[in-house]
Design an enzyme around this catalytic site. Structure first.
Site, PDB file in Angstrom:
ATOM      1  N   LYS A 177      33.067 -11.069  76.109  1.00  0.00           N
ATOM      2  CA  LYS A 177      34.236 -11.583  75.380  1.00  0.00           C
ATOM      3  C   LYS A 177      34.053 -11.319  73.881  1.00  0.00           C
ATOM      4  O   LYS A 177      33.309 -12.018  73.204  1.00  0.00           O
ATOM      5  CB  LYS A 177      34.409 -13.091  75.605  1.00  0.00           C
ATOM      6  CG  LYS A 177      35.673 -13.635  74.958  1.00  0.00           C
ATOM      7  CD  LYS A 177      35.384 -14.910  74.197  1.00  0.00           C
ATOM      8  CE  LYS A 177      36.424 -15.325  73.198  1.00  0.00           C
ATOM      9  NZ  LYS A 177      36.915 -14.364  72.234  1.00  0.00           N
ATOM     10  N   GLU A 252      22.671 -16.729  68.046  1.00  0.00           N
ATOM     11  CA  GLU A 252      22.449 -16.267  66.675  1.00  0.00           C
ATOM     12  C   GLU A 252      23.575 -16.840  65.834  1.00  0.00           C
ATOM     13  O   GLU A 252      24.736 -16.523  66.064  1.00  0.00           O
ATOM     14  CB  GLU A 252      22.452 -14.736  66.602  1.00  0.00           C
ATOM     15  CG  GLU A 252      21.202 -14.092  67.136  1.00  0.00           C
ATOM     16  CD  GLU A 252      19.929 -14.553  66.455  1.00  0.00           C
ATOM     17  OE1 GLU A 252      19.994 -15.006  65.286  1.00  0.00           O
ATOM     18  OE2 GLU A 252      18.871 -14.489  67.102  1.00  0.00           O
ATOM     19  N   CYS A 286      25.527 -12.825  58.587  1.00  0.00           N
ATOM     20  CA  CYS A 286      24.707 -14.036  58.648  1.00  0.00           C
ATOM     21  C   CYS A 286      23.388 -13.814  57.926  1.00  0.00           C
ATOM     22  O   CYS A 286      22.686 -14.765  57.602  1.00  0.00           O
ATOM     23  CB  CYS A 286      24.484 -14.449  60.095  1.00  0.00           C
ATOM     24  SG  CYS A 286      23.742 -13.175  61.074  1.00  0.00           S
ATOM     25  N   GLU A 385      26.707 -22.458  54.675  1.00  0.00           N
ATOM     26  CA  GLU A 385      27.006 -21.034  54.834  1.00  0.00           C
ATOM     27  C   GLU A 385      28.477 -20.804  54.505  1.00  0.00           C
ATOM     28  O   GLU A 385      29.353 -21.457  55.058  1.00  0.00           O
ATOM     29  CB  GLU A 385      26.735 -20.568  56.268  1.00  0.00           C
ATOM     30  CG  GLU A 385      27.021 -19.084  56.403  1.00  0.00           C
ATOM     31  CD  GLU A 385      26.711 -18.507  57.777  1.00  0.00           C
ATOM     32  OE1 GLU A 385      27.176 -19.087  58.764  1.00  0.00           O
ATOM     33  OE2 GLU A 385      26.008 -17.479  57.848  1.00  0.00           O
TER      34      GLU A 385
HETATM   35  C1  UN1 Z   1      22.262  -7.045  59.510  1.00  0.00           C
HETATM   36  O1  UN1 Z   1      22.135  -7.713  58.491  1.00  0.00           O
HETATM   37  O2  UN1 Z   1      21.995  -5.840  59.520  1.00  0.00           O
HETATM   38  O3  UN1 Z   1      26.169 -11.677  62.454  1.00  0.00           O
HETATM   39  C2  UN1 Z   1      22.675  -7.605  60.822  1.00  0.00           C
HETATM   40  C3  UN1 Z   1      25.349 -11.192  61.666  1.00  0.00           C
HETATM   41  C4  UN1 Z   1      24.010 -10.807  62.216  1.00  0.00           C
HETATM   42  C5  UN1 Z   1      23.734  -9.361  62.112  1.00  0.00           C
HETATM   43  C6  UN1 Z   1      23.269  -8.959  60.768  1.00  0.00           C
HETATM   44  N1  UN1 Z   1      23.899 -11.252  63.579  1.00  0.00           N
HETATM   45  O4  UN1 Z   1      25.630 -11.028  60.507  1.00  0.00           O
END
Ligand code: UN1
Length: 483
Positions: A177, A252, A286, A385
């Site tokens: 999804k 994550e 992130c 964040e």
């Molecule tokens: C990166 O910084 O190359 O959602 C990857 C995100 C992370 C991936 C970052 N899971 O920003």
């Protein structure tokens, strides 16, 4: 219009469009009047069909020849790489990443598939001598079963790739999804996968909402594992549901990643790393550096140069080759960024530059990169964040103060330091509680073939990417045999 409406991919085919009125319009954030694609949203019933198909295909796929799996993954990877320009243009149009960044992302996606093509052929276990005579022990991996893949909008093809490729590699079937905002890249990926020779039901993709599709996946008793990337708030809900069903979960989520600048840093390198980590990809990563912690000896010079270079960044249409910072992804994200600017000002921080909605004829969601100073560690802009190009700078006096400030966060994804001192670089790597530590590199932008993930409130479960992905996408079996 019905011929224009794209649909979900279930049990080996794109489902027929049956005139549903629940249509998703995928818009270009640089030019919101441009509609890239129309999609018929999947509902709960279609999601359950996809899960049933994935379950039915599960046993044969788990027992399939690894060379067969390797060839399929390799095919997908090759086609993504061959079509990189076109796929990057599409990604850039729907997500707002500038073409150069989109191209790098597409390449990363293709290479992930090719990496897991090779992983399908690696050893799957170990043989042990038993502590009992004449007993042989094998410890080896097996597929987990049906994996629910829920991916965010900020990496429309790379994150799906680094979840789907290992899932398939290790013999799992997939119900995918994608985030609604980036349905076009997901659909393009599904279309490539549909021609790869994968047996029906092994891979399914559902375009639709979190409420209907997402929840159906999370609550289905036929889904054996869930891998999710997205916000912390949604991640918590995913974890709670997974815990109540006792299935494995990989999350994550957010970050509030620190970048420490020591007095001995090379000024230009430090400024470039701060800009790259904080503002590139419009800060929508992130792994972005949203807190820059600067020692007092370099502080004045650093801020002066950082503001100069940030002001010079060209914000605009992602399709324009001169653009360095594309639009934010949608109107909601733009409003959120603007609201955080007000929060920072009310908290008493000083806005040195940016933080404005840049108006354009076409109504693109342009937002100028913002730098706050006079920030204290209690401020919301320093703790939460934001997921946009907004940077909070904290001034400190010593390395130890900088280190403690970097650690003072509920998150633990990525942390960086810019220094020419081996001693401090080593100390920072050793003591940081982040999952990924960068020395003289931006906190964002990682390789595709090594473990990715964080600690504390950033991540839960086994690491993604590289050989580490095996831990989430397989389960261990230990067998004992008396000779
Ligand atoms: C990166 O910084 O190359 O959602 C990857 C995100 C992370 C991936 C970052 N899971 O920003």
């Amino acid at each position: 219009m019905s011929s224009l409406v794209k649909t979900s991919y279930v049990n080996g085919e794109f489902v027929a469009y049956q005139g549903s009125k629940d249509i998703l319009e995928n818009k270009n954030p640089s030019n919101p009047s441009e509609i890239i694609d129309y999609f018929a949203r999947a509902d709960e019933a279609l999601t359950l069909q996809a899960i049933s198909a994935a379950k039915a295909a599960s046993k044969d796929w788990a027992n399939s020849n690894p060379q067969f799996r390797a060839d399929i993954l390799n095919y997908i990877g090759c086609e993504i790489l061959e079509r990189r320009t076109e796929l990057a243009q599409l990604l850039s149009r729907e997500e707002g990443k500038i073409f150069k960044e989109a191209l790098a992302e597409v390449e990363r996606a293709g290479r992930s598939f090719k990496f897991y093509a090779q992983e399908a052929l690696r050893a799957i276990g170990e043989k042990y001598n038993s502590v009992r005579n004449q007993v042989d022990i094998d410890v080896y991996t097996q597929a987990v079963g049906v994996v629910g893949v829920i991916s965010p909008w900020n990496f429309p093809i790379a994150i799906p790739a680094w979840k789907i490729a290992p899932a398939l590699c290790f013999g799992n079937t997939v119900v995918f999804k994608p985030a609604e905002l980036v349905s076009s890249s997901a659909w393009a990926l599904a279309e490539i996968i549909s021609r790869s020779g994968l047996p029906s039901g092994v891979f399914n993709m559902l375009i639709g909402s979190g409420c209907k599709v997402g929840n159906s996946i999370l609550h289905s008793n036929d889904v054996d594992a869930i891998t999710f990337t997205g916000s912390e708030m949604t991640g918590r809900q995913v974890a709670e549901i997974a815990a109540s069903r006792m299935v494995r979960v990989q999350l994550e989520m957010g970050g509030k990643n620190p970048l420490v600048i020591l007095d001995d840093a090379d000024l230009e390198i430090a400024v470039d790393i701060a800009i790259q980590g904080s503002f590139f990809s419009t800060g929508q990563r992130c792994t972005a550096s949203s807190r820059v912690i600067v020692c007092s000896g370099i502080y004045e010079k650093f801020i002066k140069r950082l503001v100069e270079k940030t002001r010079a960044l060209k914000v605009g249409d992602a399709a324009d080759v001169n653009t360095e910072i594309g639009p934010v992804v949608d109107a909601k994200q733009l409003q959120q960024n603007l609201a955080y600017i007000q929060v920072g000002l009310h908290e008493g921080a000083t806005l040195l530059c940016g933080g404005e909605h840049l108006h354009s004829e076409q109504g693109g969601f342009y937002f100028t990169p913002a730098i706050f100073t006079d920030v204290t560690p209690q401020m919301r802009i320093y703790r939460e964040e934001i997921f946009g190009p907004i940077l909070s700078v904290l001034k400190v006096n010593t390395y130890e103060e900088a280190f403690l400030a970097a650690e003072d966060t509920a998150f633990g994804l990525s942390a960086g330091i810019v220094t020419t001192s081996l001693k401090y670089a080593e100390d920072f790597k050793r003591r940081s509680s982040a999952g990924m530590v960068m020395v003289n590199l931006a906190t964002a932008g990682v390789d595709y073939h090594v473990a990715f993930g964080g600690n504390k409130r950033s991540s839960l479960g086994a690491r993604e990417q590289g050989t580490s992905a095996r831990h989430f996408f397989t389960k261990l079996k230990t067998t004992y045999q008396f000779a």
